[in-house]
Write a protein that holds these residues in place. Sequence first.
Motif, mmCIF file in Angstrom:
data_model
loop_
_atom_site.group_PDB
_atom_site.id
_atom_site.type_symbol
_atom_site.label_atom_id
_atom_site.label_comp_id
_atom_site.label_asym_id
_atom_site.label_seq_id
_atom_site.Cartn_x
_atom_site.Cartn_y
_atom_site.Cartn_z
ATOM 1 N N VAL A 60 0.996 -1.191 0.035
ATOM 2 C CA VAL A 60 -0.071 -0.113 -0.074
ATOM 3 C C VAL A 60 0.907 1.231 0.121
ATOM 4 O O VAL A 60 1.595 1.553 0.940
ATOM 5 C CB VAL A 60 -0.729 0.012 1.184
ATOM 6 C CG1 VAL A 60 -1.733 1.304 1.498
ATOM 7 C CG2 VAL A 60 -1.808 -1.169 1.520
ATOM 8 N N PRO A 87 -5.429 -12.181 17.085
ATOM 9 C CA PRO A 87 -5.656 -10.727 17.087
ATOM 10 C C PRO A 87 -6.475 -10.287 15.609
ATOM 11 O O PRO A 87 -6.105 -10.943 14.730
ATOM 12 C CB PRO A 87 -4.583 -9.982 17.540
ATOM 13 C CG PRO A 87 -3.710 -11.197 18.012
ATOM 14 C CD PRO A 87 -3.838 -12.393 17.406
ATOM 15 N N SER A 139 -4.441 -10.390 12.200
ATOM 16 C CA SER A 139 -3.230 -11.294 12.399
ATOM 17 C C SER A 139 -2.945 -12.114 11.270
ATOM 18 O O SER A 139 -2.026 -12.998 11.271
ATOM 19 C CB SER A 139 -3.278 -12.087 13.608
ATOM 20 O OG SER A 139 -4.474 -12.844 13.689
ATOM 21 N N SER A 161 -8.042 -14.184 7.833
ATOM 22 C CA SER A 161 -8.855 -14.162 6.497
ATOM 23 C C SER A 161 -8.018 -14.334 5.494
ATOM 24 O O SER A 161 -8.390 -15.257 4.486
ATOM 25 C CB SER A 161 -9.653 -12.942 6.553
ATOM 26 O OG SER A 161 -10.708 -12.508 7.513
ATOM 27 N N ARG A 191 -2.531 1.970 9.456
ATOM 28 C CA ARG A 191 -3.445 1.650 8.564
ATOM 29 C C ARG A 191 -4.199 2.903 7.906
ATOM 30 O O ARG A 191 -5.149 2.742 7.326
ATOM 31 C CB ARG A 191 -4.358 0.736 8.987
ATOM 32 C CG ARG A 191 -3.723 -0.600 9.440
ATOM 33 C CD ARG A 191 -3.287 -1.496 7.979
ATOM 34 N NE ARG A 191 -2.737 -2.746 8.384
ATOM 35 C CZ ARG A 191 -1.429 -2.950 8.693
ATOM 36 N NH1 ARG A 191 -0.534 -1.902 8.825
ATOM 37 N NH2 ARG A 191 -1.022 -4.129 9.059
ATOM 38 N N HIS A 204 -4.837 3.059 4.147
ATOM 39 C CA HIS A 204 -5.337 1.818 3.524
ATOM 40 C C HIS A 204 -6.902 2.107 3.120
ATOM 41 O O HIS A 204 -7.530 2.728 4.227
ATOM 42 C CB HIS A 204 -5.370 0.475 4.362
ATOM 43 C CG HIS A 204 -4.017 0.113 4.878
ATOM 44 N ND1 HIS A 204 -3.729 -1.422 4.723
ATOM 45 C CD2 HIS A 204 -2.607 0.670 4.915
ATOM 46 C CE1 HIS A 204 -2.646 -1.669 4.660
ATOM 47 N NE2 HIS A 204 -1.873 -0.445 4.786
ATOM 48 N N SER A 220 -8.385 -5.502 7.530
ATOM 49 C CA SER A 220 -9.057 -6.595 8.021
ATOM 50 C C SER A 220 -10.457 -6.202 8.446
ATOM 51 O O SER A 220 -10.633 -5.081 8.779
ATOM 52 C CB SER A 220 -8.139 -7.193 9.113
ATOM 53 O OG SER A 220 -8.461 -6.592 10.357
ATOM 54 N N GLN A 234 -10.243 -4.285 11.726
ATOM 55 C CA GLN A 234 -9.636 -2.968 11.479
ATOM 56 C C GLN A 234 -10.706 -1.858 10.728
ATOM 57 O O GLN A 234 -10.933 -0.768 11.238
ATOM 58 C CB GLN A 234 -8.482 -3.059 10.478
ATOM 59 C CG GLN A 234 -7.326 -3.489 11.112
ATOM 60 C CD GLN A 234 -6.149 -4.035 10.106
ATOM 61 O OE1 GLN A 234 -6.331 -3.976 8.961
ATOM 62 N NE2 GLN A 234 -4.999 -4.101 10.568
#
Lengths: 227, 227
Positions: free
Chosen positions: A13, A39, A42, A45, B134, B137, B143, B146
């Motif tokens: 990114v 967490p 982590s 997914s 992040r 992003h 995630s 997030q």
Amino acid sequence: MIEIVEAQRHFQVGDQIVHALNGLSLEVAAGEYVSIMGPSGSGKSTLLNVIGLLDRLSAGTYRLRGEDVTRLPDPVLAALRRQTIGFVFQFFHLIPRLSAAENIELPLTLAGIPAEERSRRVEQVLTAYGLTDRARHRPDQLSGGQRQRVAIARATVTQPQVLLADEPTGNLDRHAGREVMELLEHLHRGGLTLLLVTHDPELAARANRRIYLVDGKIERDEHRRRV
Amino acid sequence: MIEIVEAQRHFQVGDQIVHALNGLSLEVAAGEYVSIMGPSGSGKSTLLNVIGLLDRLSAGTYRLRGEDVTRLPDPVLAALRRQTIGFVFQFFHLIPRLSAAENIELPLTLAGIPAEERSRRVEQVLTAYGLTDRARHRPDQLSGGQRQRVAIARATVTQPQVLLADEPTGNLDRHAGREVMELLEHLHRGGLTLLLVTHDPELAARANRRIYLVDGKIERDEHRRRV
Ligand SMILES: Nc1ncnc2c1ncn2[C@@H]1O[C@H](COP(=O)(O)OP(=O)(O)OP(=O)(O)O)[C@@H](O)[C@H]1O
Ligand SMILES: Nc1ncnc2c1ncn2[C@@H]1O[C@H](COP(=O)(O)OP(=O)(O)OP(=O)(O)O)[C@@H](O)[C@H]1O
Ligand SMILES: [Mg+2]
Ligand SMILES: [Mg+2]
């Protein structure tokens, strides 16, 4: 069944590189029941997407039923995925213009299952997941937990060999969550390989094997002892 | 602060009518901390949407800070909502093309807050919710947990009088979930009226008052006793 060796998956990114999977190795035998915790951020997914052939590794190897699938072309991966894997996404990915019943039926149609059998199987899972009087509702006409159950029904209706479930009870009350787990565990007892990402330690404890991810690696891998 | 009398909200799908709210009455005083639980499909999100001025009643009355808002025109509702209410949606509703930081900043820009103050507040919540690295992003590069934290940050950055949170920890691990609850409870101690829908009984127990919905009505309303 599933063999991952030294997996790396990074994302870029701007000038930042995120190591979502960072040297992860994992073996899962056919018929295992595994929970995956860790967490937020982590890599759970990401791991599930790789196993489910929805994402590729940046480095390392993935063998599915002994076959190296790491660099197979997309159409081959798609066919293999449809035949073998059911996926319950963390955010469902239902098709907005289709009803609950049509969403559930779609993978059967893509698999060439004839209309009468499709109809029988869709009815069965609608009943199992308490969705019979929501069959005609589109996703935007369903509650969060109803959408989640449609996503689970869709993933199981093709009778896959492997079910990957990314937080399948996150939007369900305790009762509905338990009902879902009993249905999935019933399928597991029939031979299904079941991998379940969850943030709920009580759910994770139901699995025979519990894996903990931290920073894209497996930190802990516990097998339940048989007495 | 919030007064709902004999609320009805029904939806029509084909020839089926769903009574999502079915004679619900509720009073919440300024500064209260209330949790809302109930089975999947019992009307929790619908109730929150009505309170948050995102949906209208089919029948009954809604008074917000003494003013009857039941039939106000849309632009008036929108302005009132922006000034008063922060909303954490069950499925976040982040803007796909904006970064995490831009998503969080947007309500401040709409409120006419000057650039330097916006920047200060966005930095502050990014830090509070562990999202600093992040910030750039986009939602599809985050995630699930997030994204959830970005949604919470966005809802609190305007310093609203009322925060409505629809399952704000559903995608968070135990640790991150607890951190979020501590931040929200800190705001509550500063005067925020906090309504929290959750499926987690441990989280619900932290509230001073616990409401249980079944079939679009309040089945139980428990206040914690002061010792
Ligand atoms: N497309 C992407 N581009 C950039 N970074 C990404 C992308 N997808 C995921 N990430 C990052 O990779 C890390 C792992 O993401 P992943 O979604 O696997 O986490 P997770 O364990 O499922 O978290 P959660 O419990 O919050 O759902 C996160 O830090 C996330 O920001
Ligand atoms: N736009 C709509 N059209 C038709 N029916 C709807 C619509 N929105 C919600 N419903 C129905 O109204 C009922 C209440 O929905 P709601 O989203 O408020 O439930 P909920 O308590 O938030 O559930 P969950 O815990 O699963 O999120 C559900 O049975 C749902 O199917
Ligand atoms: Mg995830
Ligand atoms: Mg809901």
